[in-house]
Scaffold this motif. Structure first.
Motif, mmCIF file in Angstrom:
data_model
loop_
_atom_site.group_PDB
_atom_site.id
_atom_site.type_symbol
_atom_site.label_atom_id
_atom_site.label_comp_id
_atom_site.label_asym_id
_atom_site.label_seq_id
_atom_site.Cartn_x
_atom_site.Cartn_y
_atom_site.Cartn_z
ATOM 1 N N GLN A 304 0.852 -1.182 0.000
ATOM 2 C CA GLN A 304 0.000 0.000 0.000
ATOM 3 C C GLN A 304 0.893 1.240 0.000
ATOM 4 O O GLN A 304 2.004 1.219 0.533
ATOM 5 N N PHE A 305 0.386 2.294 -0.593
ATOM 6 C CA PHE A 305 1.153 3.537 -0.653
ATOM 7 C C PHE A 305 0.213 4.708 -0.391
ATOM 8 O O PHE A 305 -0.771 4.899 -1.107
ATOM 9 N N PHE A 306 0.532 5.477 0.652
ATOM 10 C CA PHE A 306 -0.293 6.623 1.041
ATOM 11 C C PHE A 306 0.374 7.907 0.564
ATOM 12 O O PHE A 306 1.576 8.104 0.751
ATOM 13 N N ALA A 307 -0.412 8.794 -0.041
ATOM 14 C CA ALA A 307 0.086 10.111 -0.431
ATOM 15 C C ALA A 307 -1.056 11.100 -0.296
ATOM 16 O O ALA A 307 -2.008 11.069 -1.088
ATOM 17 N N GLY A 308 -0.990 11.954 0.711
ATOM 18 C CA GLY A 308 -2.093 12.883 0.893
ATOM 19 C C GLY A 308 -2.000 13.683 2.171
ATOM 20 O O GLY A 308 -0.930 13.818 2.784
ATOM 21 N N ALA A 309 -3.149 14.210 2.575
ATOM 22 C CA ALA A 309 -3.237 15.054 3.759
ATOM 23 C C ALA A 309 -3.330 14.199 5.022
ATOM 24 O O ALA A 309 -3.922 13.125 5.020
ATOM 25 N N LYS A 310 -2.759 14.707 6.105
ATOM 26 C CA LYS A 310 -2.803 13.993 7.388
ATOM 27 C C LYS A 310 -4.106 14.319 8.119
ATOM 28 O O LYS A 310 -4.103 14.953 9.179
ATOM 29 N N GLU A 311 -5.210 13.868 7.535
ATOM 30 C CA GLU A 311 -6.514 14.032 8.171
ATOM 31 C C GLU A 311 -6.694 12.884 9.162
ATOM 32 O O GLU A 311 -6.703 11.717 8.768
ATOM 33 N N LEU A 312 -6.850 13.225 10.431
ATOM 34 C CA LEU A 312 -6.807 12.215 11.483
ATOM 35 C C LEU A 312 -7.875 11.138 11.316
ATOM 36 O O LEU A 312 -7.597 9.951 11.511
ATOM 37 N N ALA A 313 -9.087 11.517 10.947
ATOM 38 C CA ALA A 313 -10.162 10.528 10.787
ATOM 39 C C ALA A 313 -9.798 9.517 9.707
ATOM 40 O O ALA A 313 -10.061 8.315 9.842
ATOM 41 N N ILE A 314 -9.178 10.007 8.628
ATOM 42 C CA ILE A 314 -8.779 9.106 7.543
ATOM 43 C C ILE A 314 -7.642 8.197 7.994
ATOM 44 O O ILE A 314 -7.647 6.981 7.733
ATOM 45 N N LEU A 315 -6.651 8.759 8.694
ATOM 46 C CA LEU A 315 -5.542 7.945 9.189
ATOM 47 C C LEU A 315 -6.035 6.879 10.160
ATOM 48 O O LEU A 315 -5.589 5.729 10.122
ATOM 49 N N LEU A 326 -0.264 2.015 14.301
ATOM 50 C CA LEU A 326 0.066 3.377 14.725
ATOM 51 C C LEU A 326 0.099 4.371 13.566
ATOM 52 O O LEU A 326 0.905 5.296 13.551
ATOM 53 N N PHE A 327 -0.796 4.214 12.615
ATOM 54 C CA PHE A 327 -0.777 5.113 11.461
ATOM 55 C C PHE A 327 -1.192 6.529 11.849
ATOM 56 O O PHE A 327 -0.784 7.498 11.204
ATOM 57 N N ASP A 328 -1.985 6.654 12.914
ATOM 58 C CA ASP A 328 -2.388 7.985 13.365
ATOM 59 C C ASP A 328 -1.209 8.767 13.940
ATOM 60 O O ASP A 328 -1.269 9.986 14.067
ATOM 61 N N ARG A 329 -0.094 8.064 14.274
ATOM 62 C CA ARG A 329 1.072 8.759 14.819
ATOM 63 C C ARG A 329 1.809 9.569 13.760
ATOM 64 O O ARG A 329 2.797 10.255 14.077
ATOM 65 N N ALA A 330 1.359 9.479 12.517
ATOM 66 C CA ALA A 330 1.897 10.385 11.502
ATOM 67 C C ALA A 330 1.585 11.832 11.879
ATOM 68 O O ALA A 330 2.291 12.764 11.494
ATOM 69 N N VAL A 331 0.493 12.024 12.620
ATOM 70 C CA VAL A 331 0.200 13.326 13.227
ATOM 71 C C VAL A 331 0.983 13.393 14.533
ATOM 72 O O VAL A 331 0.840 12.526 15.396
ATOM 73 N N ASP A 332 1.822 14.393 14.676
ATOM 74 C CA ASP A 332 2.693 14.497 15.845
ATOM 75 C C ASP A 332 1.929 15.098 17.022
ATOM 76 O O ASP A 332 1.812 16.320 17.150
#
Length: 378
Positions: A304-315, A326-332
């Motif tokens: 899988q490859f993610f490219a986009g905005a760090k929208e928390l609901a989507i993550l 821990l994909f939501d940890r992309a948001v610091d």
């Protein structure tokens, strides 16, 4: 020596021997094996990086414009409600991507935010996919390979298939799907002239030109190489990677990529053991940062490859539905994640309720005061 003493003595001897065996295995067998794997991925990715340098060395000293670079390869368009862009058929690169719902300024008519751009200028930022093999007799696709397809565009309802056949009749195929948000799925496979699967290792990497002096870190949120390996978040600053040049991780699960304040590009390998590699190199005064992954030898690999905005609901939805740890940890959220994330979600809820962040902050303040009132009154 009585029976109990003898049993205790034997137990101690067994524990000592077990410890010695485990220590020997760890330091003299397992550690060299992991080191060899790390060297293997480093060597292979360095070869790819070297090839990239050789290709880029042909670029003029004055960088070409993004528009000019986009004309240097045949392309297949990408259309969705969230992403616009194209895939370069030369080299199988995802190097043209804009965010359809985000603009450069508050003016709704201003240009869309550019996430990916082709190599060759000061904003080069792209992802490439391919194969490596210990069998030097197999001619593999290269960054110069031009892929073919019968499809007209990649959309959330229409995946595409790219293919290329070498002079020995080995056909390489990549099926690319895109969901309605920001996630791509790439299935890589190869078959010989008789239609039998060929076992290869697939790779994917993200390469970015980034000038730290022009974009100094503000210290508010992490920007730079990031990944999760065996449920442990790893955040590397551009400065750290510039100094250390290479960082290698082995993991059974996780993801890796490059994070901006608001945007993210990330490779999510299959749920298997994999090697992750972060690297830095300089060419013609340009700082290149790379995050890459190398699969196990397989007949077919889907990543899988993610490219986009760090929208928390989507993550959060990807973390749950796509099993990305821990994909939501992309948001610091910082070291007080257990507090800051719930506060953020509450603030978002109030904003959705009243449509104004100022009022939402006031409501959040009142809520905190009410929760703390019993303690304050004591």
């Amino acid at each position: 020596m009585n029976k109990k003493s003898s049993e205790l003595y034997n137990l101690i001897i067994a524990l000592v021997l077990s410890t010695l065996i485990l220590t020997y295995w760890q330091y003299f067998i397992e550690a060299p094996r992991k080191k060899a794997e790390a060297l293997t991925i480093a060597t292979r990715t360095q070869e790819e990086a070297q090839h990239q340098k050789e290709v880029e060395s042909e670029v003029a000293v004055i960088p070409k414009s993004r528009a000019d670079l986009l004309t240097e390869s045949p392309r297949i368009p990408i259309h969705s409600d969230n992403l616009h862009g194209s895939i370069a058929l030369k080299g199988l690169r995802l190097d043209d991507l804009t965010l359809a719902r985000y603009r450069d300024t508050l003016d709704p008519q201003s240009p869309e935010v550019v996430l990916f751009s082709p190599a060759g200028n000061n904003d080069g930022y792209f992802a490439e996919f391919g194969w490596v093999s210990d069998n030097k007799t197999i001619k593999l696709p290269s960054p110069e390979t031009v892929w073919s397809t019968e499809d007209e565009a990649l959309t959330p309802v229409h995946p595409i298939t790219l293919s290329w056949t070498n002079e020995d009749g080995v056909t390489f195929s990549v099926k690319i799907a895109l969901d309605d948000k920001y996630m791509f799925a790439l299935t890589q496979s190869a078959k010989d002239a008789d239609g039998k699967p060929v076992t290869l290792q697939s790779y994917a990497y993200i390469n970015r030109v980034y000038d730290v002096k022009k974009h100094p870190a503000l210290g508010i949120s992490h920007e730079g190489p990031v990944g999760v390996f065996d449920n442990t978040l790893q955040e590397l600053s551009y400065k750290t990677l510039t100094e250390e040049k290479d960082k290698v991780f082995q993991s059974e699960s996780g993801w890796l990529g490059i994070s901006d304040k608001y945007w993210l590009s990330a490779i999510i390998p299959p749920a298997e053991s994999f090697n992750a590699h972060f690297s830095y190199y300089e060419r013609k005064s340009q700082n290149h940062y790379q995050a890459d992954y190398l699969s196990q030898p397989e007949n077919e690999t889907t990543l899988q490859f993610f490219a986009g905005a760090k929208e928390l609901a989507i993550l959060d939805s990807y973390a749950t539905n796509n099993h990305i740890p821990l994909f939501d940890r992309a948001v610091d959220f910082g070291m007080f994640y257990f507090l800051t994330k719930p506060i953020f979600l509450t603030l978002n809820y109030f904003h959705a309720l009243v449509g104004n962040f100022g009022i939402a902050i006031l409501l959040l303040t009142v809520l905190v005061k009410l929760l703390m009132y019993p303690l304050a009154s004591k």
